[in-house]
Design an enzyme around this catalytic site. Structure first.
Site, mmCIF file in Angstrom:
data_model
loop_
_atom_site.group_PDB
_atom_site.id
_atom_site.type_symbol
_atom_site.label_atom_id
_atom_site.label_comp_id
_atom_site.label_asym_id
_atom_site.label_seq_id
_atom_site.Cartn_x
_atom_site.Cartn_y
_atom_site.Cartn_z
ATOM 1 N N ASP A 1 -16.572 -67.615 47.414
ATOM 2 C CA ASP A 1 -16.481 -68.843 46.604
ATOM 3 C C ASP A 1 -17.686 -69.076 45.695
ATOM 4 O O ASP A 1 -18.830 -68.845 46.074
ATOM 5 C CB ASP A 1 -16.354 -70.057 47.532
ATOM 6 C CG ASP A 1 -15.034 -70.064 48.264
ATOM 7 O OD1 ASP A 1 -14.332 -69.036 48.247
ATOM 8 O OD2 ASP A 1 -14.701 -71.098 48.855
ATOM 9 N N ASP B 1 -4.607 -67.400 50.269
ATOM 10 C CA ASP B 1 -5.958 -67.187 50.805
ATOM 11 C C ASP B 1 -5.969 -66.103 51.883
ATOM 12 O O ASP B 1 -4.924 -65.565 52.259
ATOM 13 C CB ASP B 1 -6.444 -68.537 51.352
ATOM 14 C CG ASP B 1 -7.941 -68.719 51.226
ATOM 15 O OD1 ASP B 1 -8.654 -67.726 51.062
ATOM 16 O OD2 ASP B 1 -8.382 -69.881 51.315
HETATM 17 C C1 GAL Z 1 -11.408 -70.330 50.536
HETATM 18 C C2 GAL Z 1 -11.092 -70.088 49.072
HETATM 19 C C3 GAL Z 1 -11.352 -71.368 48.316
HETATM 20 C C4 GAL Z 1 -10.505 -72.472 48.879
HETATM 21 C C5 GAL Z 1 -10.736 -72.609 50.383
HETATM 22 C C6 GAL Z 1 -9.754 -73.587 51.024
HETATM 23 O O1 GAL Z 1 -11.159 -69.186 51.273
HETATM 24 O O2 GAL Z 1 -11.874 -69.034 48.591
HETATM 25 O O3 GAL Z 1 -11.133 -71.185 46.935
HETATM 26 O O4 GAL Z 1 -9.151 -72.192 48.605
HETATM 27 O O5 GAL Z 1 -10.594 -71.370 51.024
HETATM 28 O O6 GAL Z 1 -9.951 -73.711 52.387
#
Ligand code: GAL
Length: 391
Positions: A209, A154
């Site tokens: 997301d 991430d």
């Molecule tokens: C976001 C990511 C998500 C998930 C989340 C977890 O940045 O895009 O898919 O992994 O973090 O905190």
């Protein structure tokens, strides 16, 4: 400098070059020759994950028939980590994962599946748990020891600096472990990862997301994500995939038609097919969508050529994808709020063939020979997904 020390220094430079060469490992595109398929904990469970859930999900992946049609990665997203010990080794949350991560990975492997984990390129993950910044090698080696096959990495908590360099660092650390590990770049498309992601990761997120619904409600909707993919097709291919985020099939906000559109587009766009629903409690409808083998075959086609939009009539769109056997996958999309009669003109395909034999990939029926035009009614937010074989 004497002649002797001159030749000696040349000799050492040569030795150094040979050493660098032999420690250099090639990026292994073959680990994701077709888009990865699996399940990820985030879209339904967020950080509320634990050992029991992951083991039961691995069981359900096999028992539901998902594994039989190609889903094989079980990926634990944010929420598993806890702290670093005095040596810097990352420790799992011992309440959520009392038997440790290796135990879970071994269980998943015994089921014939593969195991994935999550970290962030920053000091902390989005859930404020320890990230891998400056612990890349230590963490990569730990993952390898645990038997990790896939890392989602991430962008939360990241430091200023080049995203490319930061992701390359973890990519190299993973390669240096000698264990084959698929590397998923989750940098939300912030720094155009499609420009530099090939050879660094096997897939890269293209947007923020995905939300639960068809159109934006806080998070991006399915249709917003589809819109953001057009034009990125040239960057995608075997071992290097655009990732429009995980599947929302099973979300109550999506209608049946919208769910089929979602899955069809992810297939046409060569997207990784990472289910995000509770595999232990699937309705027949959700299971039927996720296991549609004719649609999965479009996604897993070995040519790996991403689909694109070739005609746009406002609410009515026409998308195509070329396939290894010379056939074409075709989506007719109706974005409007009413059913609409759509007409595909074969001339728009710019194909040498004058006619095609058509197959409906959701009805699972042959439609016979199509010449000149094909006319059909498409539901609101729905699609017709066809495979056309040139005659
Ligand atoms: C976001 C990511 C998500 C998930 C989340 C977890 O940045 O895009 O898919 O992994 O973090 O905190």
């Amino acid at each position: 400098m004497t002649l002797r020390s001159f030749y000696l220094s040349k000799f050492f430079v040569l030795l150094l070059l040979i050493a660098c060469q032999s420690s250099y490992k090639e990026f292994d595109y073959s680990l994701a020759a077709t888009p990865p398929m699996g399940w990820n904990s985030w879209n339904t469970f967020y950080s509320n994950i634990n050992e029991k859930l992951i083991l039961e999900t691995a069981d359900a992946m096999v028992e539901s028939g998902m594994a039989a049609v190609g889903y094989n990665y079980i990926v634990i997203d944010d929420g598993w980590a806890s702290y670093r010990d005095a040596q810097g080794n990352i420790q799992p949350d011992s309440i959520k994962f009392p038997s440790g991560i290796k135990y879970v990975a071994d269980y998943v492997h015994k089921k014939g599946l593969k195991f994935g984990i999550y970290s962030s390129a920053g000091e902390t993950t989005c859930g404020k748990l320890p990230g891998s910044w400056q612990y890349e090698t230590l963490d990569a080696n730990q993952y390898a020891r645990w038997g990790v096959d896939y890392l989602k990495y991430d962008w939360c908590g990241h430091k200023k600096g080049s995203a490319e360099k930061i992701y390359k660092k973890m990519s190299k650390a993973l390669q240096d472990t000698g264990r084959p590990i698929v590397f998923s770049i989750c940098e939300w498309g912030d720094n155009d990862p499609w420009e530099w992601g090939r050879g660094v990761g096997h897939l890269w997120r293209t947007t923020y997301d995905i939300g639960n619904c068809w159109a934006k409600k806080g998070n991006l909707g399915v249709i917003d994500i589809i819109d953001a993919q057009n034009g990125l097709e040239k960057y995608s291919g075997p071992g290097a995939w655009n990732d429009p985020d995980m599947l929302r099939i099973g979300s109550k906000c999506l209608t049946y038609e919208e769910s089929k559109s979602h899955f069809s587009f992810w297939a046409l766009l060569n997207a990784p097919l990472m289910a995000g629903n509770d595999l232990r409690n699937m309705t027949d409808e959700v299971r039927e969508i996720l296991t549609n083998q004719e649609v999965i075959a479009i996604n897993q086609d070995p040519l790996g050529r991403q689909g694109f939009k070739f005609r746009d009539d406002g609410d009515l769109e026409y998308w195509r994808k070329e396939l290894a056997d010379g056939s074409l996958a075709l989506i007719l999309l109706n974005r409007s709020s009413e059913p609409v009669v759509m007409k595909l003109k074969l001339a728009d395909l710019n194909s040498d063939a004058n006619s095609f034999s058509a197959r409906d990939l959701w009805e699972h029926i042959d439609l016979g020979r199509i010449e000149n035009n094909y006319t059909t009614t498409v539901a609101s937010h729905g699609i017709k997904f066809l495979r056309l074989y040139p005659n």
